[in-house]
Design a protein around this motif. Structure first.
Motif, PDB file in Angstrom:
ATOM      1  N   PRO A  46      21.688  31.986  33.730  1.00  5.36           N
ATOM      2  CA  PRO A  46      22.779  31.058  34.065  1.00  5.36           C
ATOM      3  C   PRO A  46      24.182  31.528  33.694  1.00  5.36           C
ATOM      4  O   PRO A  46      25.152  30.943  34.209  1.00  5.36           O
ATOM      5  CB  PRO A  46      22.405  29.793  33.275  1.00  5.36           C
ATOM      6  N   GLU A  47      24.321  32.531  32.827  1.00  9.78           N
ATOM      7  CA  GLU A  47      25.677  33.005  32.552  1.00  9.78           C
ATOM      8  C   GLU A  47      26.162  33.989  33.609  1.00  9.78           C
ATOM      9  O   GLU A  47      27.365  34.283  33.710  1.00  9.78           O
ATOM     10  CB  GLU A  47      25.752  33.656  31.154  1.00  9.78           C
ATOM     11  N   PHE A  48      25.250  34.522  34.418  1.00  8.60           N
ATOM     12  CA  PHE A  48      25.539  35.595  35.364  1.00  8.60           C
ATOM     13  C   PHE A  48      26.751  35.291  36.245  1.00  8.60           C
ATOM     14  O   PHE A  48      27.688  36.085  36.341  1.00  8.60           O
ATOM     15  CB  PHE A  48      24.289  35.848  36.220  1.00  8.60           C
ATOM     16  N   MET A  49      26.754  34.136  36.911  1.00  9.51           N
ATOM     17  CA  MET A  49      27.815  33.838  37.859  1.00  9.51           C
ATOM     18  C   MET A  49      29.121  33.460  37.193  1.00  9.51           C
ATOM     19  O   MET A  49      30.141  33.287  37.868  1.00  9.51           O
ATOM     20  CB  MET A  49      27.364  32.748  38.822  1.00  9.51           C
ATOM     21  N   GLY A  50      29.110  33.351  35.861  1.00  9.79           N
ATOM     22  CA  GLY A  50      30.377  33.212  35.161  1.00  9.79           C
ATOM     23  C   GLY A  50      31.301  34.379  35.456  1.00  9.79           C
ATOM     24  O   GLY A  50      32.530  34.235  35.406  1.00  9.79           O
ATOM     25  N   ALA A  51      30.730  35.533  35.789  1.00  4.99           N
ATOM     26  CA  ALA A  51      31.540  36.705  36.127  1.00  4.99           C
ATOM     27  C   ALA A  51      32.455  36.425  37.311  1.00  4.99           C
ATOM     28  O   ALA A  51      33.640  36.784  37.315  1.00  4.99           O
ATOM     29  CB  ALA A  51      30.631  37.902  36.423  1.00  4.99           C
ATOM     30  N   LEU A  52      31.928  35.759  38.341  1.00  8.39           N
ATOM     31  CA  LEU A  52      32.731  35.499  39.529  1.00  8.39           C
ATOM     32  C   LEU A  52      33.652  34.309  39.357  1.00  8.39           C
ATOM     33  O   LEU A  52      34.849  34.382  39.673  1.00  8.39           O
ATOM     34  CB  LEU A  52      31.816  35.277  40.740  1.00  8.39           C
ATOM     35  N   ILE A  53      33.113  33.198  38.846  1.00  3.76           N
ATOM     36  CA  ILE A  53      33.918  31.971  38.792  1.00  3.76           C
ATOM     37  C   ILE A  53      35.104  32.132  37.842  1.00  3.76           C
ATOM     38  O   ILE A  53      36.219  31.709  38.149  1.00  3.76           O
ATOM     39  CB  ILE A  53      33.049  30.773  38.381  1.00  3.76           C
ATOM     40  N   THR A  54      34.872  32.767  36.684  1.00  3.46           N
ATOM     41  CA  THR A  54      35.992  32.956  35.749  1.00  3.46           C
ATOM     42  C   THR A  54      37.007  33.952  36.288  1.00  3.46           C
ATOM     43  O   THR A  54      38.219  33.790  36.076  1.00  3.46           O
ATOM     44  CB  THR A  54      35.496  33.419  34.372  1.00  3.46           C
ATOM     45  N   SER A  55      36.549  34.986  36.978  1.00  4.17           N
ATOM     46  CA  SER A  55      37.483  35.951  37.572  1.00  4.17           C
ATOM     47  C   SER A  55      38.327  35.294  38.655  1.00  4.17           C
ATOM     48  O   SER A  55      39.533  35.555  38.769  1.00  4.17           O
ATOM     49  CB  SER A  55      36.710  37.138  38.164  1.00  4.17           C
ATOM     50  N   MET A  56      37.698  34.440  39.447  1.00  6.57           N
ATOM     51  CA  MET A  56      38.449  33.718  40.468  1.00  6.57           C
ATOM     52  C   MET A  56      39.500  32.810  39.832  1.00  6.57           C
ATOM     53  O   MET A  56      40.650  32.750  40.292  1.00  6.57           O
ATOM     54  CB  MET A  56      37.484  32.902  41.333  1.00  6.57           C
ATOM     55  N   ALA A  57      39.119  32.123  38.767  1.00  2.49           N
ATOM     56  CA  ALA A  57      40.071  31.228  38.100  1.00  2.49           C
ATOM     57  C   ALA A  57      41.241  31.996  37.499  1.00  2.49           C
ATOM     58  O   ALA A  57      42.386  31.519  37.494  1.00  2.49           O
ATOM     59  CB  ALA A  57      39.353  30.424  37.019  1.00  2.49           C
ATOM     60  N   ALA A  58      40.962  33.204  36.991  1.00  2.00           N
ATOM     61  CA  ALA A  58      42.028  34.026  36.406  1.00  2.00           C
ATOM     62  C   ALA A  58      42.999  34.530  37.466  1.00  2.00           C
ATOM     63  O   ALA A  58      44.113  34.951  37.134  1.00  2.00           O
ATOM     64  CB  ALA A  58      41.416  35.205  35.652  1.00  2.00           C
ATOM     65  N   HIS A  59      42.582  34.504  38.724  1.00  2.18           N
ATOM     66  CA  HIS A  59      43.427  34.946  39.836  1.00  2.18           C
ATOM     67  C   HIS A  59      43.585  33.816  40.853  1.00  2.18           C
ATOM     68  O   HIS A  59      43.704  34.060  42.065  1.00  2.18           O
ATOM     69  CB  HIS A  59      42.807  36.175  40.516  1.00  2.18           C
ATOM     70  N   ALA A  60      43.610  32.593  40.385  1.00  5.49           N
ATOM     71  CA  ALA A  60      43.572  31.433  41.269  1.00  5.49           C
ATOM     72  C   ALA A  60      44.658  31.435  42.347  1.00  5.49           C
ATOM     73  O   ALA A  60      44.390  31.021  43.486  1.00  5.49           O
ATOM     74  CB  ALA A  60      43.632  30.148  40.444  1.00  5.49           C
ATOM     75  N   PRO A  61      45.888  31.888  42.068  1.00  2.00           N
ATOM     76  CA  PRO A  61      46.913  31.854  43.123  1.00  2.00           C
ATOM     77  C   PRO A  61      46.546  32.651  44.370  1.00  2.00           C
ATOM     78  O   PRO A  61      47.050  32.346  45.464  1.00  2.00           O
ATOM     79  CB  PRO A  61      48.145  32.441  42.427  1.00  2.00           C
ATOM     80  N   ILE A  62      45.690  33.663  44.231  1.00  3.08           N
ATOM     81  CA  ILE A  62      45.271  34.448  45.396  1.00  3.08           C
ATOM     82  C   ILE A  62      44.629  33.549  46.446  1.00  3.08           C
ATOM     83  O   ILE A  62      44.712  33.827  47.655  1.00  3.08           O
ATOM     84  CB  ILE A  62      44.295  35.565  44.962  1.00  3.08           C
ATOM     85  N   PHE A  63      44.014  32.456  46.019  1.00  2.00           N
ATOM     86  CA  PHE A  63      43.247  31.621  46.928  1.00  2.00           C
ATOM     87  C   PHE A  63      44.098  30.563  47.650  1.00  2.00           C
ATOM     88  O   PHE A  63      43.567  29.716  48.363  1.00  2.00           O
ATOM     89  CB  PHE A  63      42.090  30.970  46.172  1.00  2.00           C
ATOM     90  N   GLY A  64      45.427  30.634  47.456  1.00  2.00           N
ATOM     91  CA  GLY A  64      46.335  29.816  48.234  1.00  2.00           C
ATOM     92  C   GLY A  64      46.041  28.337  48.146  1.00  2.00           C
ATOM     93  O   GLY A  64      45.993  27.747  47.067  1.00  2.00           O
ATOM     94  N   ARG A  65      45.824  27.698  49.306  1.00  2.00           N
ATOM     95  CA  ARG A  65      45.629  26.246  49.342  1.00  2.00           C
ATOM     96  C   ARG A  65      44.354  25.800  48.640  1.00  2.00           C
ATOM     97  O   ARG A  65      44.177  24.609  48.371  1.00  2.00           O
ATOM     98  CB  ARG A  65      45.605  25.752  50.789  1.00  2.00           C
ATOM     99  N   PHE A  66      43.464  26.771  48.322  1.00  5.26           N
ATOM    100  CA  PHE A  66      42.222  26.427  47.630  1.00  5.26           C
ATOM    101  C   PHE A  66      42.277  26.752  46.131  1.00  5.26           C
ATOM    102  O   PHE A  66      41.254  26.717  45.452  1.00  5.26           O
ATOM    103  CB  PHE A  66      41.043  27.166  48.269  1.00  5.26           C
ATOM    104  N   GLU A  67      43.475  27.037  45.634  1.00  8.14           N
ATOM    105  CA  GLU A  67      43.633  27.348  44.209  1.00  8.14           C
ATOM    106  C   GLU A  67      43.077  26.222  43.343  1.00  8.14           C
ATOM    107  O   GLU A  67      42.363  26.465  42.359  1.00  8.14           O
ATOM    108  CB  GLU A  67      45.108  27.574  43.890  1.00  8.14           C
ATOM    109  N   GLY A  68      43.388  24.994  43.685  1.00 14.73           N
ATOM    110  CA  GLY A  68      42.901  23.863  42.900  1.00 14.73           C
ATOM    111  C   GLY A  68      41.389  23.762  42.913  1.00 14.73           C
ATOM    112  O   GLY A  68      40.775  23.378  41.902  1.00 14.73           O
ATOM    113  N   ASN A  69      40.756  24.109  44.041  1.00 16.29           N
ATOM    114  CA  ASN A  69      39.292  24.088  44.119  1.00 16.29           C
ATOM    115  C   ASN A  69      38.670  25.074  43.154  1.00 16.29           C
ATOM    116  O   ASN A  69      37.650  24.797  42.513  1.00 16.29           O
ATOM    117  CB  ASN A  69      38.835  24.411  45.534  1.00 16.29           C
ATOM    118  N   VAL A  70      39.269  26.263  43.075  1.00 15.22           N
ATOM    119  CA  VAL A  70      38.750  27.293  42.176  1.00 15.22           C
ATOM    120  C   VAL A  70      38.803  26.819  40.726  1.00 15.22           C
ATOM    121  O   VAL A  70      37.835  26.946  39.971  1.00 15.22           O
ATOM    122  CB  VAL A  70      39.545  28.604  42.351  1.00 15.22           C
TER     123      VAL A  70
END
Length: 464
Positions: A104-128
């Motif tokens: 269960p910690e495995f996907m923390g790699a992706l979700i935390t990395s996305m959150a650390a770069h949240a502005p990249i996701f534009g209108r979906f930044e808040g979703n991340v």
């Protein structure tokens, strides 16, 4: 008392969500009770319970809302944070001996990395950011649905709409997706899927999609094929994961769960700007470290039981296995020492991460052959299951089944049986394929290493 992640019973109950799992061609009624799925489900439940009582509780860290979570589900800000994450991963991986690739910690790699770069996701930044808050609170058990089925790989992904996942329409409620994802390891026992495109860059927005989707969402079907696990296969019974084909038949994904909907962001997400692959390497190396420790310990005892432990060639072979463990651990720690800023975080060093991803596949295969060579006939000399010892037909020969080094028949059968499961059964063969294919095509990894050396100026410095 601070809120903690879900318990084992919470997790098992979550699997009764109406999900459709077809295993060996037959629909599964209850995943947690199916003979070939229950062992893994119970293992994952045990990991969650360890966050409430056991060594893992010592590694929990605070969340922004005042709860506690697994450290790898937080965004690291320093090398000390990365070390704390390594140590917490190691506790869980030593509980499973590294045999479960999607803990269960495995996907923390992706979700935390996305959150650390949240502005990249534009209108979906808040979703991340909202996904991180939700999933770190529960330590959600994800499976990763990235790989396209192995068909028409001579064509751009956008031209394989009859098979590859894509958006068929948008509605006020969300997006509707159709298609399939392959090799979704552990999907049958996961709670959510991180669905995304990877490999072969998309050119149209219809195929540019990344989202978090609950496994029980209507329209999702999970197809798995069994890895047969007899009662005398100690690893397969507890740790066998099933690689799945996941079919999405006009599945509605709410807008709140969407992260990517355009080709440009999709390219950035897969091109290294988010840094999730380096975080993934940190977790994968810690998992492999635990697996190699387990194998090395069994192998040393096996040679003692055979009476070959003092032979020079055997010792050299065992030393090579131990050296592989040291190399994996060393590269993982080098990732921490080489860490650099990455968005609103600090990320593992790319050079060590890429070196690990290039080394591990071939080295694991070599290790498996080494064990088959030095233990050879000991694998074949498993005439009865451990549980048959003492029965009328086996008792007369039990003294003949003893090992060297003070090992009785039970210990010999247990040690050799576990090693046979590790390298000789379908479970063991699948794990070699898993480690070999973990990072995709080796060519892609090697090109990435060369590209990084050019981009950083290392090649120019070496030539001068």
């Amino acid at each position: 008392m601070q809120a903690r992640p879900q318990t084992g019973s919470d997790y098992l109950a979550s699997l009764d969500d109406g999900r459709v799992v077809i295993h060996d061609g037959l629909e599964v009624e209850r995943v947690a009770e199916h003979p070939e799925l229950a062992g893994l489900a119970a293992t994952i439940a045990g990991l969650y319970d360890s966050l409430h009582e056991g060594e893992a509780t010592e590694h929990l860290v605070p969340t922004a809302d005042g709860g506690l979570t697994h450290p790898f589900w937080t965004v690291p800000q320093s090398r000390d944070d990365l070390r704390a994450q390594r140590d917490a991963i190691r506790v869980w991986q030593r509980m499973t001996h590294g045999w479960v690739g999607r803990t269960p910690e495995f996907m923390g790699a992706l979700i935390t990395s996305m959150a650390a770069h949240a502005p990249i996701f534009g209108r979906f930044e808040g979703n991340v950011l909202a996904a991180l808050a939700r999933d770190q609170r529960a330590v959600t058990h994800y499976a990763q649905a990235l790989v396209n089925p192995p068909v028409d790989r001579d064509l751009p992904p956008d031209e394989v709409g009859d098979v590859f996942l894509h958006v068929v329409r948008e509605t006020d409620a969300g997006i509707v997706i159709r298609g399939a994802k392959a090799v979704v390891t552990g999907a049958a026992t996961a709670q959510r899927l991180l669905v995304s495109h990877f490999g072969g860059e998309v050119q149209t927005d219809a195929f540019a999609v990344a989202a978090s989707v609950a496994v029980g969402t209507p329209g999702i079907r999970v197809y798995t094929r069994g890895t047969p696990a007899r009662d005398d296969q100690p690893l397969a019974r507890r740790f066998a994961e099933h690689d799945a084909l996941v079919v999405f038949d006009d599945v509605l994904v709410p807008w709140d769960d969407v992260f990517v909907r355009d080709a440009e962001t999709m390219l950035a997400f897969n091109g290294g700007e988010v840094g999730w692959n380096r975080r993934l390497a940190l977790q994968a190396a810690t998992r492999l470290e635990a697996k190699l420790e387990h194998i090395a310990g069994l192998a040393v005892r096996a040679t003692e039981i055979m009476g070959t432990s003092e032979r020079r060639g055997v010792q050299a072979a065992l030393g090579e296995v131990v050296a592989f463990r040291h190399t994996v651990a060393g590269l993982r720690d080098a990732m921490i020492e080489q860490a650099v800023p990455s968005g609103d975080s600090i990320g593992p060093g790319a050079e060590a991460a890429l070196a690990f991803s290039a080394l591990a596949p071939d080295a694991y295969s070599r290790m498996r052959v080494t064990l088959q060579t030095i233990l050879s006939s000991a694998f074949a000399h498993l005439p009865v299951p451990v549980d048959s010892l003492g029965t009328g037909v086996v008792a007369p020969i039990e003294p003949l089944l003893r090992g060297s080094g003070g090992a009785d028949a039970r210990e010999r059968l247990e040690v050799m049986g576990e090693l046979w499961d590790a390298v000789g059964t379908g479970f063991g063969a699948r794990h070699e394929l898993y480690e070999r294919s973990y990072w995709g095509q080796p060519e892609r990894t090697h090109l990435g290493i060369l590209g990084l050396a050019r981009a950083t100026g290392s090649l120019d410095r070496w030539r001068s």
